[in-house]
Design an enzyme around this catalytic site. Structure first.
Site, PDB file in Angstrom:
ATOM      1  N   CYS A   1     -16.616  -6.349   3.479  1.00 44.91           N
ATOM      2  CA  CYS A   1     -17.289  -5.042   3.598  1.00 44.91           C
ATOM      3  C   CYS A   1     -16.963  -4.174   2.386  1.00 44.91           C
ATOM      4  CB  CYS A   1     -16.871  -4.353   4.892  1.00 44.91           C
ATOM      5  SG  CYS A   1     -17.307  -5.282   6.365  1.00 44.91           S
ATOM      6  N   GLU A   2     -17.174  -4.715   1.226  1.00 47.73           N
ATOM      7  CA  GLU A   2     -16.969  -4.017  -0.043  1.00 47.73           C
ATOM      8  C   GLU A   2     -18.041  -4.499  -1.009  1.00 47.73           C
ATOM      9  OE1 GLU A   2     -14.953  -1.661  -0.869  1.00 47.73           O
ATOM     10  OE2 GLU A   2     -13.596  -1.629   0.868  1.00 47.73           O
TER      11      GLU A   2
ATOM     12  N   GLY B   1       1.093 -13.298 -22.180  1.00 50.65           N
ATOM     13  CA  GLY B   1       0.048 -12.643 -22.951  1.00 50.65           C
ATOM     14  C   GLY B   1      -0.882 -13.565 -23.688  1.00 50.65           C
TER      15      GLY B   1
ATOM     16  N   GLY C   1       2.013 -17.698 -17.814  1.00 52.60           N
ATOM     17  CA  GLY C   1       1.507 -18.005 -16.480  1.00 52.60           C
ATOM     18  C   GLY C   1       0.055 -18.422 -16.554  1.00 52.60           C
TER      19      GLY C   1
END
Length: 424
Positions: free
Chosen positions: A342-343, A231, A275
């Site tokens: 294709c987005e 976090g 992370g």
């Protein structure tokens, strides 16, 4: 205001001669300096341990760098457990925080001696069934409900999150586990993602420390380790100020002394499972401008796409872009920087003020070291790019090769057509 890339245009051009764009590249010196600072910030706690969130950047070469400093692995799947085992992380070097977990995953973690962090009270029976008996050391994940701290909408509303147990459930869980022979207990919660504030960890610590005291009073269970989870965020936009890990450590220390020490829990060991904070700023996606388009807007097309960095497409997340060699040029153009999927959401930047970009220019997309490559996929038959490590001595090491069409077609190997696809 601008971010400073850890790669120059000249170095990028040299690398591209061997490894064509797009590729992810990581800064070894930045990673090492960061983990050393984290450990120093929590050195006041005897037994402190960082469990790197493998899901952020699941590359064994990078994991092994952190392992040199005593970091363990926070895993959430069978393959992450296998990856951790492969670098020699077993036993207490593994924290397994999973949800909707299979019996096989519980069993595999237990066989490695890893610490199982239970997501739900009903999982007690599942772990017992999978392992034959409950492990001697276990942890539980807490969800207090409500809204904990407003951040960015990725995960800041525990009451709407699928993770963890209520207070009543978790207290019952510790009682049950104690009756079933568990001897060492941990406590965990992950209540917000990517917080750019020094106050999140101390506030989370207070919630968990006070709960540890209540658990001890109501069940007799003494919590021996508390996992503050992840976090801690990074400043994606250049105007944001970085978290100060030393102030964060001091804040947690203050709450530790206020809550745990007076209640006889001053020997509790602290863990983190960071992370993004560990890798995010020390990785970049490097891509080349290959097309330009002038219609209702100005577009620059690059050879990377959302396959290589998905966050802007799914979250609308901001990633700063530096045009290498043009760091001091005026931001005279407004572009959408796009990939080829294709987005229509396949855009790294929308209405971004940048220097004039010419075909062949190299773009350095910042803060892609976590949840970048790892979130990749193969839509439109796109292939995942290589991962490189910029070593401290300035040399570059290939730490994951780029995918090939043969990799993409490999799962068709049960069909005759596979031989035609790979031209064997």
């Amino acid at each position: 205001m601008a971010k400073v890339p850890f790669l120059t245009k000249e170095k990028a051009e040299e690398i591209i001669k061997t490894y064509p764009t797009p590729f992810h590249i990581y800064d070894e010196k930045g990673i090492r300096d960061n983990v050393k600072a984290l450990i120093e910030a929590f050195s006041w706690n005897k037994g402190y341990k960082e469990y790197f969130a493998v899901k952020a950047t699941p590359n064994p070469f990078l994991m092994q760098i952190l392992q040199e400093y005593g970091c363990g692995c926070d895993c959430s799947s069978m393959t992450e457990l296998m990856l951790s085992e492969a670098i020699g992380a077993v036993g207490d070097d593994i924290m397994f925080s999973s949800n909707d977990t299979t019996l096989e995953e519980f069993e595999f973690c237990n066989n490695l001696g890893g610490i199982i962090n239970l997501d739900d009270i009903t999982h007690i029976d599942l772990v017992e069934k999978a392992c034959g008996a409950l492990p001697k050391k276990m942890s539980c994940r807490y969800n207090p409900g409500g809204v904990f701290i407003l951040t960015n909408g990725i995960m800041d509303n525990p009451g709407d999150a699928k993770y963890g147990m209520t207070k009543d459930q978790i207290i019952d869980a510790y009682s049950i586990m104690k009756e079933k022979g568990v001897e060492e207990f941990g406590l965990h919660a992950f209540l917000a993602s990517n917080t750019v504030t020094n106050e999140y960890y101390p506030e989370l610590a207070r919630v968990l420390f006070e709960l540890a005291v209540e658990i001890n009073e109501k069940t007799g269970v003494k919590i021996s380790f508390i996992n503050l989870s992840g976090g801690i965020g990074i400043p994606y936009t250049p105007d944001q100020e970085s978290n100060d890990i030393f102030k964060i450590g001091e804040g947690v220390h203050k709450v530790f002394d206020e809550v745990l020490v007076p209640n006889g829990l001053g020997d509790v060991k602290l863990c983190t499972e960071l992370g993004r904070y560990m890798m995010g700023p020390y990785g970049a996606l490097v891509t080349t401008a290959i097309n330009e388009k002038h219609t209702h807007k100005e577009y620059i097309g690059v050879d990377a796409c959302a396959v290589n960095l998905m966050r802007p497409a799914i979250y609308g997340a901001y990633h700063h872009i530096t045009v290498l060699g043009k760091e001091n040029d005026p931001l005279s153009c407004t572009y959408d920087v796009t990939g080829s999927l294709c987005e229509n959401c396949d855009k790294f930047a929308i209405d971004r003020n940048l220097p004039k970009i010419d075909k062949g220019d190299i773009l350095f997309i910042h803060d892609a070291g976590a949840h970048g490559f790892s979130m990749g996929y193969n839509y439109n038959g796109k292939l995942k790019s290589a991962e490189l490590l910029l070593k401290e001595d300035g040399t570059v090491k290939l730490i994951r090769r780029a995918e090939t069409p043969k990799d993409y077609f490999a799962t068709f190997d049960c069909f005759d057509i596979y031989k035609k696809l790979v031209k064997e």
